[in-house]
Design a protein around this motif. Sequence first.
Motif, PDB file in Angstrom:
ATOM      1  N   TRP A  32       0.900  -1.247   0.152  1.00 15.89           N
ATOM      2  CA  TRP A  32       0.031  -0.127   0.165  1.00 15.89           C
ATOM      3  C   TRP A  32       0.781   1.455   0.039  1.00 15.89           C
ATOM      4  N   SER A  33       2.028   1.082  -0.022  1.00 14.86           N
ATOM      5  CA  SER A  33       2.968   2.358  -0.217  1.00 14.86           C
ATOM      6  C   SER A  33       2.660   2.859  -1.502  1.00 14.86           C
ATOM      7  N   VAL A  34       2.209   2.018  -2.631  1.00 12.56           N
ATOM      8  CA  VAL A  34       1.979   2.405  -3.994  1.00 12.56           C
ATOM      9  C   VAL A  34       0.741   3.675  -3.926  1.00 12.56           C
ATOM     10  N   CYS A  35      -0.291   3.629  -3.084  1.00 10.65           N
ATOM     11  CA  CYS A  35      -1.422   4.352  -3.224  1.00 10.65           C
ATOM     12  C   CYS A  35      -1.100   5.671  -2.794  1.00 10.65           C
ATOM     13  N   SER A  36       0.189   5.977  -2.205  1.00 11.52           N
ATOM     14  CA  SER A  36       0.143   7.387  -1.693  1.00 11.52           C
ATOM     15  C   SER A  36       1.427   8.255  -2.607  1.00 11.52           C
ATOM     16  N   ALA A  37       0.937   8.856  -3.563  1.00 10.81           N
ATOM     17  CA  ALA A  37       1.643   9.436  -4.331  1.00 10.81           C
ATOM     18  C   ALA A  37       0.828  10.465  -4.915  1.00 10.81           C
ATOM     19  N   MET A  38       1.565  11.865  -4.894  1.00  8.64           N
ATOM     20  CA  MET A  38       0.921  13.093  -5.447  1.00  8.64           C
ATOM     21  C   MET A  38       0.454  12.733  -6.959  1.00  8.64           C
ATOM     22  N   PHE A  39       1.126  11.970  -7.729  1.00  9.21           N
ATOM     23  CA  PHE A  39       0.771  11.596  -9.057  1.00  9.21           C
ATOM     24  C   PHE A  39      -0.375  11.148  -9.170  1.00  9.21           C
TER      25      PHE A  39
END
Length: 440
Positions: A32-39
């Motif tokens: 779930w690190s992948v879910c937190s991007a400004m992108f």
Amino acid sequence: MANLSNPDPDFTRGPVPASARMSRFGLTMAWWSVCSAMFWLVVAATLAIHYGTLNTLMGLGLSALCYALINAVLSRHAIRTGLSVGLFSQTLLGRSGAALATLIFFATAIYYGVFEGSVIAVAIQGYFPALSLNQAYLLVVLYSVPLVLGSVQRWLDKLNGVLLPFYLLGLAAAVLMTLDTYGYSHAWLELGPPGGAPADGWWRCFTTFMGVWILMMYTWDYARLGRQEDADYHARINFGLPFYLFTFVLNGVAGIFLAASIPTEGPVTEVSVVLALLKLMGFWGLAFVWVSQTRINTANFYLATVNLQSCLEKGLGLRLPKLACGVLVGIVVYLLMRTNVFDFILQALAYQGIFVVAWVGLALGHIFFDPATLRYGEQAPRLRLAGLGAWLAATALGIGCMEAGEQWSQLSAPLSFVTAFGLYSLLNRRSARLAAAQQL
């Protein structure tokens, strides 16, 4: 838990054994690190400006469903086999062909690492103007590389588990402070181009997100660490619809709302939104950006490192330790950061995305029609023409569509996917029949 004496802690040379598989919670926190991007926030806002808010939300919802369905299949197979993308690609493409797949994976992860790392650097330099932007770039790389030198099982799951609540609190705080400072407005529901949103805007949003199918490869390399008894949970929840509803739809709604509510100079970009958050939230805005981008960059740097390691070994016969590959990734990221990354990187990713979409087509074709066949290492041929032929044909078609104009470019990713899936399935069956005939 991985054996600390294991010379291959990331299992780039063989399947992940049962003893090294991760718990549900540990793998969930790592993934779930992948879910937190400004992108995710900014790309949704940009799509809303070009195609309208309603079309964007429809496209994001359809993308979430599509990603969930495909990754349910990929994650189950990755868990069952324990193979990395590089090792599974040897089944599809042969040993040398798989090196090209890991090269594409490495390059795409590098580009995302550059993109998201640059966002952190801009935020740091914006809050500490005494630093030059190049110094901020170097600072980001110097702290990012050491984070991925341990394995996912021993470190990244814990780091991202600790940071997840801070990301959620930061996102909620950004929305609440925007409401408190600027009040609520329906403007975010009315974003769109002059003259009104195009009728096919939902489709354009959906195909735009096909350019981010690198997450299918990300899913595979994380899912192989899951336990067999947790396969249903990972397919349905961890890599399934709840994850993508949060990542695409919830983040997208927040991004559209923030972009429409916080005054910014010029068009909406990652930089403008970051600077607006710093202006609105001060130090806490910097902390929110650092948390969000550090979480996603643990995945980018980790996957770039292990795929570089695999590519060098399979393609050049050069076996480097993970430390050396991590340092090389850091150097490449820093050098690319020093270019005007925000101008060229999305175009580069669009072209690389065609290779990735075609790889997903190959993978699904193999899983659906020939799941029992797995050949890697010395068992795999040097080149596998069925896989390489289908992959290159589908990629050439996709790139040709992108070069043919806007209308055709909207079909480039879907046509690449369908062509790779269908052509590989046919060629694979033909090669299997020929092999059977030769044994008679």
